[in-house]
Design an enzyme around this catalytic site. Structure first.
Site, short mmCIF file in Angstrom:
data_model
loop_
_atom_site.label_atom_id
_atom_site.label_comp_id
_atom_site.label_asym_id
_atom_site.label_seq_id
_atom_site.Cartn_x
_atom_site.Cartn_y
_atom_site.Cartn_z
CG ASP A 65 -1.83 -0.76 0.86
OD1 ASP A 65 -2.67 -1.10 -0.33
OD2 ASP A 65 -2.15 -1.70 1.98
NE ARG A 73 0.63 0.02 4.32
CZ ARG A 73 -0.62 0.72 4.76
NH1 ARG A 73 -0.35 1.10 6.28
NH2 ARG A 73 -1.46 -0.37 5.05
NE ARG A 134 -6.71 5.17 1.47
CZ ARG A 134 -7.34 4.16 1.82
NH1 ARG A 134 -8.28 3.98 3.34
NH2 ARG A 134 -7.00 3.67 1.35
CE LYS A 164 -6.02 1.33 -2.09
NZ LYS A 164 -3.97 0.99 -1.26
CG HIS A 165 -11.55 0.04 -0.77
ND1 HIS A 165 -10.89 1.88 -1.21
CD2 HIS A 165 -10.81 -0.38 -0.49
CE1 HIS A 165 -9.81 2.00 -0.11
NE2 HIS A 165 -9.53 0.92 0.20
CG HIS A 177 -9.54 -0.12 7.92
ND1 HIS A 177 -9.81 0.44 7.76
CD2 HIS A 177 -8.68 -1.58 7.90
CE1 HIS A 177 -9.11 0.14 6.48
NE2 HIS A 177 -7.90 -0.72 6.97
CG ASP A 247 -9.45 -4.10 2.20
OD1 ASP A 247 -8.54 -4.17 2.28
OD2 ASP A 247 -10.26 -3.03 1.62
#
Length: 334
Positions: A65, A73, A134, A164-165, A177, A247
């Protein structure tokens, strides 16, 4: 090598542990996804991706990601910081493409060949902030315009994008999440959410599902687990025929044992399942619940690789020039 299982899995840390190597050999997944816990330095990360491919094969996809902004990351001091998608709204597409190429080159240099970006969800007033900056914006046309540039940039860098998504997370009032969001709008309203995905369905990118319940399409199962949504909406109305990956099955939007969730997502029509925790017992359960990669999925994987290979032919890897172009275009449009 034997046919891999249709799963992308997380790993526990910066090196492959002996018990993870044994798992990879016994229950071979298609590939892996890496997180901050797996990243310490360029030398360490390159060694880790090489070790993964030594076990899974040279074409094993290794995902990350790396959107820029909050979701990254690879971070300073070893890697440059990248702006979030919202920074490119109403700006020249060339800025977004240059940024995505630069970002993709950083990933490719580390052996990371699948970049989970761009986000094609709409940024809508009042929705949960999990998408927020995002997203490229609220207008489907703007999201599609900049999403196309982002995909082109990642492919030019030799990486495979993941949109995504799908079929759209932008209206969610909760974070998937943590819980299962319900998007209750009618089909005609949801057409706006589908539009960017439809516009870029044939781009060669993979797509990642949304763990969201859409009663207009299926009142009982979230998109990731819904044959109606996957067949009727994602494959049908949107027209997406590329690699469809779930996901993270460990997100709290989904309930149930990991192996059963993996089997259900594949049965619903996902080509691949994604499980990210790196917990060995959970990962083993996911792999045991995952069917072998299907011939159809293998063909879709090959098509995505071919699209990236074609886009990256003849590129010139000049990060300084790409950064200068991005920054100049952003300044000019400010």
């Amino acid at each position: 090598m034997s046919t891999p299982r249709a799963a992308i899995i997380g790993l526990s840390g910066p090196v492959l542990l002996a018990e993870e190597v044994a798992m990879l050999r016994r229950l071979r997944p298609l590939g892996a996804i890496l997180f901050a816990r797996n990243v310490e330095s360029p030398a360490q990360l390159a060694a880790l991706t090489a070790a993964i491919r030594a076990e899974l094969g040279g074409e094993a996809p290794i995902l990350i990601d790396q959107e820029g902004g909050r979701v990254a990351r690879l971070r300073p001091p070893h890697w440059p910081a990248f702006p979030p998608a919202a920074a490119f709204e109403s700006r020249p597409a060339g800025a977004a493409e240059a940024n995505a190429t630069l970002l993709g080159l950083e990933c490719a240099a580390m052996g990371l060949d699948v970049v989970c970006a761009p986000v094609l969800d709409l940024r809508l007033p009042g929705a949960h902030g999990i998408i927020g900056d995002r997203s490229f914006g609220a207008a489907p046309e703007e999201v599609a315009r900049l999403g196309a540039a982002w995909i082109a940039g990642l492919q030019a860098a030799g990486t495979i994008p993941v949109i995504k998504h799908i079929p759209g997370h932008g209206r969610a009032m909760a974070d998937s999440h943590l819980e299962l969001p319900r998007v209750t709008e009618a089909r005609d309203v949801l057409e706006a959410d589908l539009a960017p995905f439809r516009a870029l369905a044939a781009s060669g990118a993979w797509a990642m599902t949304a763990h969201i319940l859409y009663p207009a399409w299926d009142a009982e199962r979230p998109a990731t687990l819904s044959p109606r949504v996957i067949s009727g909406v994602i494959r049908g109305e949107i027209g997406f025929d590329g690699v469809l990956v779930s996901d993270d099955l460990a997100m709290h939007a989904l309930q149930g044992p990991p192996g059963e969730l993996a089997a259900a997502a594949l049965a619903a029509g996902c080509d691949l399942v994604l499980h990210c925790t790196g917990d060995l017992a959970e990962t083993v359960a996911v792999l045991e619940g995952s069917a072998p990669l299907s011939d159809r999925a293998a063909a879709r994987l090959a098509a995505a690789r071919a699209a990236t290979r074609l886009a990256s032919q003849g590129r010139t890897d000049d990060p300084a020039a790409l950064a200068a172009r991005r920054d100049a275009l952003l300044r000019e449009a400010a």
